[in-house]
Write a protein that holds these residues in place. Structure first.
Motif, PDB file in Angstrom:
ATOM      1  N   UNK A  32     -11.855   0.356  -4.105  1.00 35.29           N
ATOM      2  CA  UNK A  32     -11.337  -0.102  -5.393  1.00 35.29           C
ATOM      3  C   UNK A  32      -9.819   0.033  -5.433  1.00 35.29           C
ATOM      4  N   UNK A  33      -9.149  -1.027  -5.825  1.00 29.56           N
ATOM      5  CA  UNK A  33      -7.687  -1.060  -5.797  1.00 29.56           C
ATOM      6  C   UNK A  33      -7.059   0.077  -6.602  1.00 29.56           C
ATOM      7  N   UNK A  34      -7.606   0.362  -7.787  1.00 29.92           N
ATOM      8  CA  UNK A  34      -7.009   1.412  -8.616  1.00 29.92           C
ATOM      9  C   UNK A  34      -7.227   2.807  -8.039  1.00 29.92           C
ATOM     10  N   UNK A  35      -8.163   2.974  -7.132  1.00 30.16           N
ATOM     11  CA  UNK A  35      -8.352   4.255  -6.443  1.00 30.16           C
ATOM     12  C   UNK A  35      -7.528   4.288  -5.152  1.00 30.16           C
ATOM     13  N   UNK A  36      -7.453   3.164  -4.438  1.00 28.04           N
ATOM     14  CA  UNK A  36      -6.656   3.088  -3.205  1.00 28.04           C
ATOM     15  C   UNK A  36      -5.181   3.358  -3.453  1.00 28.04           C
ATOM     16  N   UNK A  37      -4.686   2.871  -4.581  1.00 28.99           N
ATOM     17  CA  UNK A  37      -3.257   3.002  -4.871  1.00 28.99           C
ATOM     18  C   UNK A  37      -2.817   4.466  -4.937  1.00 28.99           C
ATOM     19  N   UNK A  38      -3.743   5.345  -5.209  1.00 29.33           N
ATOM     20  CA  UNK A  38      -3.415   6.769  -5.292  1.00 29.33           C
ATOM     21  C   UNK A  38      -3.031   7.356  -3.942  1.00 29.33           C
ATOM     22  N   UNK A  39      -3.537   6.754  -2.830  1.00 27.25           N
ATOM     23  CA  UNK A  39      -3.293   7.377  -1.535  1.00 27.25           C
ATOM     24  C   UNK A  39      -2.741   6.449  -0.454  1.00 27.25           C
ATOM     25  N   UNK A  40      -2.859   5.111  -0.625  1.00 22.86           N
ATOM     26  CA  UNK A  40      -2.367   4.230   0.448  1.00 22.86           C
ATOM     27  C   UNK A  40      -1.743   2.943  -0.054  1.00 22.86           C
ATOM     28  N   UNK A  41      -2.359   2.250  -0.986  1.00 20.52           N
ATOM     29  CA  UNK A  41      -1.833   0.968  -1.438  1.00 20.52           C
ATOM     30  C   UNK A  41      -2.788   0.290  -2.395  1.00 20.52           C
ATOM     31  N   UNK A  42      -2.581  -0.991  -2.621  1.00 21.15           N
ATOM     32  CA  UNK A  42      -3.459  -1.718  -3.546  1.00 21.15           C
ATOM     33  C   UNK A  42      -3.687  -3.130  -3.023  1.00 21.15           C
ATOM     34  N   UNK A  43      -4.747  -3.760  -3.559  1.00 21.83           N
ATOM     35  CA  UNK A  43      -5.076  -5.117  -3.150  1.00 21.83           C
ATOM     36  C   UNK A  43      -5.308  -5.983  -4.370  1.00 21.83           C
ATOM     37  N   UNK A  44      -5.250  -7.291  -4.137  1.00 23.67           N
ATOM     38  CA  UNK A  44      -5.614  -8.251  -5.176  1.00 23.67           C
ATOM     39  C   UNK A  44      -6.328  -9.405  -4.497  1.00 23.67           C
ATOM     40  N   UNK A  45      -7.061 -10.147  -5.305  1.00 22.18           N
ATOM     41  CA  UNK A  45      -7.805 -11.274  -4.778  1.00 22.18           C
ATOM     42  C   UNK A  45      -9.289 -11.098  -5.028  1.00 22.18           C
ATOM     43  N   UNK A  46     -10.059 -11.937  -4.400  1.00 20.83           N
ATOM     44  CA  UNK A  46     -11.506 -11.940  -4.563  1.00 20.83           C
ATOM     45  C   UNK A  46     -12.155 -11.604  -3.221  1.00 20.83           C
ATOM     46  N   UNK A  47     -12.595 -10.350  -3.036  1.00 19.96           N
ATOM     47  CA  UNK A  47     -13.162  -9.966  -1.747  1.00 19.96           C
ATOM     48  C   UNK A  47     -14.419 -10.750  -1.365  1.00 19.96           C
ATOM     49  N   UNK A  48     -15.102 -11.344  -2.317  1.00 20.55           N
ATOM     50  CA  UNK A  48     -16.287 -12.137  -1.977  1.00 20.55           C
ATOM     51  C   UNK A  48     -15.911 -13.399  -1.209  1.00 20.55           C
ATOM     52  N   UNK A  49     -14.628 -13.773  -1.222  1.00 20.74           N
ATOM     53  CA  UNK A  49     -14.146 -14.925  -0.444  1.00 20.74           C
ATOM     54  C   UNK A  49     -13.837 -14.538   1.005  1.00 20.74           C
ATOM     55  N   UNK A  50     -13.940 -13.238   1.329  1.00 19.53           N
ATOM     56  CA  UNK A  50     -13.758 -12.802   2.710  1.00 19.53           C
ATOM     57  C   UNK A  50     -12.380 -12.277   3.056  1.00 19.53           C
ATOM     58  N   UNK A  51     -11.466 -12.231   2.090  1.00 15.34           N
ATOM     59  CA  UNK A  51     -10.129 -11.700   2.361  1.00 15.34           C
ATOM     60  C   UNK A  51      -9.462 -11.306   1.049  1.00 15.34           C
ATOM     61  N   UNK A  52      -8.527 -10.353   1.139  1.00 14.56           N
ATOM     62  CA  UNK A  52      -7.717  -9.944  -0.004  1.00 14.56           C
ATOM     63  C   UNK A  52      -6.278  -9.782   0.462  1.00 14.56           C
ATOM     64  N   UNK A  53      -5.368  -9.776  -0.482  1.00 18.14           N
ATOM     65  CA  UNK A  53      -3.967  -9.449  -0.199  1.00 18.14           C
ATOM     66  C   UNK A  53      -3.806  -7.956  -0.421  1.00 18.14           C
ATOM     67  N   UNK A  54      -3.126  -7.286   0.513  1.00 16.54           N
ATOM     68  CA  UNK A  54      -2.990  -5.829   0.467  1.00 16.54           C
ATOM     69  C   UNK A  54      -1.526  -5.446   0.619  1.00 16.54           C
ATOM     70  N   UNK A  55      -1.100  -4.439  -0.133  1.00 21.38           N
ATOM     71  CA  UNK A  55       0.246  -3.885  -0.057  1.00 21.38           C
ATOM     72  C   UNK A  55       0.118  -2.400   0.216  1.00 21.38           C
ATOM     73  N   UNK A  56       0.698  -1.923   1.312  1.00 24.56           N
ATOM     74  CA  UNK A  56       0.635  -0.518   1.706  1.00 24.56           C
ATOM     75  C   UNK A  56       1.788   0.233   1.035  1.00 24.56           C
ATOM     76  N   UNK A  57       1.646   0.496  -0.253  1.00 24.54           N
ATOM     77  CA  UNK A  57       2.736   1.043  -1.054  1.00 24.54           C
ATOM     78  C   UNK A  57       2.980   2.529  -0.848  1.00 24.54           C
ATOM     79  N   UNK A  58       2.115   3.238  -0.125  1.00 23.40           N
ATOM     80  CA  UNK A  58       2.379   4.650   0.155  1.00 23.40           C
ATOM     81  C   UNK A  58       3.612   4.788   1.043  1.00 23.40           C
ATOM     82  N   UNK A  59       3.940   3.734   1.782  1.00 21.21           N
ATOM     83  CA  UNK A  59       5.116   3.766   2.648  1.00 21.21           C
ATOM     84  C   UNK A  59       6.382   3.377   1.897  1.00 21.21           C
ATOM     85  N   UNK A  60       6.266   2.380   1.016  1.00 24.42           N
ATOM     86  CA  UNK A  60       7.425   1.917   0.248  1.00 24.42           C
ATOM     87  C   UNK A  60       6.928   1.047  -0.899  1.00 24.42           C
TER      88      UNK A  60
END
Length: 177
Positions: free
Chosen positions: A41-69
Motif C-alpha cells: 500500500x502506497x501510504x504504508x510504503x512511503x513511511x520506509x521507502x517510497x510511494x506509487x501511483x497508478x492502477x496495479x491491476x493493469x500490470x504496472x505502477x509508477x514508483x518514486x523511491x523518496x527515502x533517498x530524496x
C-alpha cells in the motif's frame, strides 16, 4: 533515551531456477494481511521507502523511491505476479543500465501470529551485490522500524545508510563471488 541501531548483513545467496538471488528475511508479530499492506500500500510504503501511483491491476505502477530524496525520479514497476497476501513478483529497468532489469520476489508466510517476509532480488554478479545488499538491509530495517517502532521519526532516524554502505559491501561481494 535515544534508541541505537546496529547495521548487519543479513542477506544470503540463493539459486532460484538457475539464477542467483540475494535473499533477506524479516519477521513481524503481525498478521500476514498487515505485513502485506506494509509492502504494497502506497501510504504504508512511503513511511520506509517510497510511494506509487497508478492502477496495479493493469500490470504496472509508477514508483518514486523518496527515502533517498524527495525529488526521486519516477520508475515504472511491472507486476508479474500478485497472489495477495502471499506473493508479489516485480521488475523494473535498472537505473545504471535501462537495457537490463531489476527483478524482485516478495513472499509472506504466517505461523502462530508471526509473519515472515522473504525478499529476494536477482543479482548477477558480486559488483552489483556490493551496493544492492547493503541497500536492502537498510530498507528492510527501515520497514521493520516503520512497522514496529513506537516513535516512527526517531526509529527511522536511528537507521543511517552510512552505517550500511560501504561497511557491509564485502559480505555481499563474498556472497556472490
Amino acid at each position: 533515551m535515544t534508541k541505537t541501531h546496529t547495521a548487519s548483513a543479513t542477506g544470503r545467496r540463493e539459486e532460484r531456477d538457475g539464477t542467483a538471488y540475494l535473499v533477506f528475511e524479516r519477521t513481524f508479530r503481525a498478521p500476514i494481511e498487515d505485513v502485506w499492506a506494509a509492502v504494497t500500500e502506497s501510504d504504508r510504503l512511503v513511511r520506509w521507502i517510497g510511494h506509487w501511483s497508478g492502477d496495479p491491476t493493469r500490470g504496472a505502477v509508477s514508483f518514486w523511491m523518496t527515502a533517498e530524496a524527495e525529488d526521486a525520479p519516477e520508475e515504472t514497476i511491472h507486476i508479474d505476479e500478485c497472489s495477495a497476501p502471499q506473493r508479489l513478483v516485480m521488475r523494473s529497468a535498472r537505473p545504471d543500465d535501462h537495457s537490463l532489469e531489476w527483478r524482485w520476489q516478495l513472499d509472506l508466510d504466517e505461523s502462530q501470529g508471526v509473519t515472515t517476509l522473504t525478499f529476494a532480488q536477482e543479482v548477477a554478479d558480486s559488483t552489483l551485490a556490493e551496493g544492492v545488499g547493503p541497500g536492502w538491509d537498510y530498507y528492510l530495517d527501515r520497514l521493520v522500524a516503520a512497522e514496529t517502532g513506537d516513535d516512527l521519526d526517531a526509529d527511522l532516524a536511528a537507521i543511517d545508510f552510512d552505517d550500511y554502505f560501504p561497511a557491509l559491501s564485502e559480505h555481499y561481494r563474498r556472497e556472490l563471488a
